[in-house]
Design an enzyme around this catalytic site. Structure first.
Site, PDB file in Angstrom:
ATOM      1  CB  THR A 142     -63.580  25.135 103.112  1.00 21.38           C
ATOM      2  OG1 THR A 142     -62.930  25.651 101.966  1.00 21.38           O
ATOM      3  CG2 THR A 142     -64.630  26.106 103.610  1.00 21.38           C
ATOM      4  CG  ASN A 159     -63.638  17.912  95.542  1.00 19.77           C
ATOM      5  OD1 ASN A 159     -64.493  18.221  96.376  1.00 19.77           O
ATOM      6  ND2 ASN A 159     -62.867  18.807  94.933  1.00 19.77           N
ATOM      7  NE  ARG A 160     -70.811  12.941  93.820  1.00 20.44           N
ATOM      8  CZ  ARG A 160     -70.565  12.188  92.731  1.00 20.44           C
ATOM      9  NH1 ARG A 160     -70.070  12.751  91.636  1.00 20.44           N
ATOM     10  NH2 ARG A 160     -70.820  10.893  92.736  1.00 20.44           N
ATOM     11  CG  MET A 161     -64.333  16.220  98.948  1.00 22.67           C
ATOM     12  SD  MET A 161     -64.374  14.421  99.041  1.00 22.67           S
ATOM     13  CE  MET A 161     -63.927  14.158 100.742  1.00 22.67           C
ATOM     14  N   GLY A 162     -68.146  18.595  99.552  1.00 25.03           N
ATOM     15  CA  GLY A 162     -69.196  19.365 100.220  1.00 25.03           C
ATOM     16  C   GLY A 162     -68.810  19.921 101.578  1.00 25.03           C
ATOM     17  CG  PHE A 163     -67.546  23.525 102.357  1.00 29.77           C
ATOM     18  CD1 PHE A 163     -66.538  23.464 101.409  1.00 29.77           C
ATOM     19  CD2 PHE A 163     -68.268  24.711 102.467  1.00 29.77           C
ATOM     20  CE1 PHE A 163     -66.238  24.565 100.601  1.00 29.77           C
ATOM     21  CE2 PHE A 163     -67.977  25.824 101.662  1.00 29.77           C
ATOM     22  CZ  PHE A 163     -66.964  25.741 100.732  1.00 29.77           C
ATOM     23  CG  ASN A 207     -60.561  27.976 102.179  1.00 25.39           C
ATOM     24  OD1 ASN A 207     -61.773  27.896 102.256  1.00 25.39           O
ATOM     25  ND2 ASN A 207     -59.915  28.126 101.042  1.00 25.39           N
ATOM     26  CB  SER A 259     -66.710  25.069  97.004  1.00 31.47           C
ATOM     27  OG  SER A 259     -67.090  23.709  96.883  1.00 31.47           O
ATOM     28  CG  ASN A 279     -68.123  20.074  95.180  1.00 33.78           C
ATOM     29  OD1 ASN A 279     -68.626  19.724  94.128  1.00 33.78           O
ATOM     30  ND2 ASN A 279     -66.816  20.104  95.382  1.00 33.78           N
ATOM     31  CB  THR A 280     -71.699  24.353  99.358  1.00 34.49           C
ATOM     32  OG1 THR A 280     -70.742  23.604 100.113  1.00 34.49           O
ATOM     33  CG2 THR A 280     -72.766  24.883 100.294  1.00 34.49           C
ATOM     34  CE  LYS A 293     -59.049  27.759  96.158  1.00 35.73           C
ATOM     35  NZ  LYS A 293     -58.478  26.628  96.937  1.00 35.73           N
ATOM     36  CG  ASN A 331     -62.415  26.426  94.603  1.00 34.33           C
ATOM     37  OD1 ASN A 331     -62.146  25.235  94.614  1.00 34.33           O
ATOM     38  ND2 ASN A 331     -63.012  27.036  95.621  1.00 34.33           N
ATOM     39  CB  THR A 332     -62.438  22.531  91.618  1.00 38.19           C
ATOM     40  OG1 THR A 332     -63.628  22.877  92.352  1.00 38.19           O
ATOM     41  CG2 THR A 332     -61.416  21.924  92.567  1.00 38.19           C
ATOM     42  N   GLY A 360     -56.478  19.653  88.868  1.00 41.97           N
ATOM     43  CA  GLY A 360     -55.373  18.941  88.248  1.00 41.97           C
ATOM     44  C   GLY A 360     -54.978  19.517  86.908  1.00 41.97           C
TER      45      GLY A 360
END
Length: 338
Positions: free
Chosen positions: A91, A116-120, A143, A179, A181-182, A217, A246-247, A267
């Site tokens: 994204t 994951n908690r990448m956060g864009f 995306n 997501s 994570n945001t 999404k 999404n996750t 996964g």
């Protein structure tokens, strides 16, 4: 070779370090004369029976790379060499942002999963465009999301900025409001704000000489009534389709001692639920719009099940990491055998 040599090595590294090492290695080896051709000859299947025309675009095969792996459009051409029919970047947000503090990516090996908690985390729209200008024919999905510091009331502005800037360089768009994570991002999935956001993007789309497909999404954690709302929203806004899913924030049935890490789970544990969402959307919409199926595809059988459930195309992410690039070829071969 991937499972016996490369995967054990990659999995011995921190997941995020392994990602960067892999990207740098692929970028390097593809600069060696003949290597790109060698990879293509080993992994790609060029067969017109695999071609799909979906939302007005022609895909050379239905197996794509999901967003999240090539966030900044750094490796789309090299990844396409492995046989993907299309690559989704992002994204991407208007401004560069670091994302959440590390450590933020976890392998749940016992579960064939990632959290994951990448956060864009991404370099921002302008950096991605610089790389996309070099595209020589890869079919690209863009995306798009909002910056973490942008309040939800102003989120539409971020999506419009990304849409306008990316428009000349991608083939389709994906609106990511799912997501986990945001902070508060998923609140944008509610019917009223989501309809307003998509209508605004569609208005901008209609102003172009030739519009481009816009997809939504969605999260796998939506209830049936929320999924019915999604079907209504697609119908009313006339967007091109949906990416499911999404996750997930669910941790049901996990065995790893990392299962309580916060973030989105992807996964194998997502296989069943994402297919359920695809089937629900397809059945309750009478298949009136295309669905890209993603979530827990680790085998050709997983892919075929999603296509049977109603997906027009599929995407890989975690399965690609766990099973390796041979999975793409295996899925396409299985599709040809049908």
């Amino acid at each position: 070779m991937y499972k016996s040599i490369l995967k054990p090595f990659f999995f011995s590294l921190d997941p995020e370090k392994a990602h960067h090492f892999t990207f740098n290695s692929l970028k390097f080896i593809n600069k060696i004369p003949g290597v790109s051709s060698l990879i293509r000859s080993n992994f790609q299947i060029n067969d017109t029976r695999l071609e799909r025309e979906v939302f007005g675009l022609k895909f050379k095969n239905p197996v794509g790379l999901a967003a999240g792996l090539d966030k900044d459009a750094k490796l789309y051409s090299e990844l396409e060499n492995f046989g993907f029919g299309f690559i989704e970047i992002g994204t991407i947000t208007p401004k560069a942002q670091e994302g959440n503090p590390k450590k933020r990516l976890f392998r749940l090996v016992e579960d064939n999963a990632l959290i994951n908690r990448m956060g864009f985390n991404n370099g921002g729209i302008e950096q991605a465009i610089k790389r996309l200008k070099k595209n020589k024919g890869t079919l690209i999905g863009g995306n798009i999301g909002k910056n973490k510091t942008t309040p939800n009331e102003e989120a539409t502005n971020d999506y419009v900025i990304c849409f306008e800037a990316l428009f000349p360089y991608v083939d389709y768009f994906v609106v990511n409001v799912s997501s986990p994570n945001t902070p508060n991002l998923r609140a944008l999935q509610d019917k009223e704000p989501l309809t307003a956001l998509l209508n605004t993007l569609q208005e901008k789309n209609s102003e172009k000489p030739k519009s481009k497909p816009i997809l939504l999404k969605i999260a796998p954690d939506l209830t049936d009534s929320q999924l019915i709302d999604i079907i209504d929203i697609v119908k009313n806004t006339k967007i091109a389709g949906v990416i499911a899913t999404n996750t997930t924030i669910s941790r049901e049935g996990l065995h790893s001692n990392l299962k309580n890490e916060t973030g989105g789970l992807s996964g194998k544990p997502l296989t069943k639920r994402s297919t359920e969402v695809i089937r629900f959307l397809a059945d309750n919409s009478n298949r009136t719009f295309p669905i890209i199926g993603v979530g827990g595809i680790h085998t050709p059988e997983d892919a075929l099940e999603k296509l049977e459930a109603g997906a027009s195309l599929i995407q890989l992410y975690t399965g690609f990491i766990y099973e390796g690039p041979a999975l793409i070829r295996a899925i396409n071969k299985a599709i040809l055998k049908q």
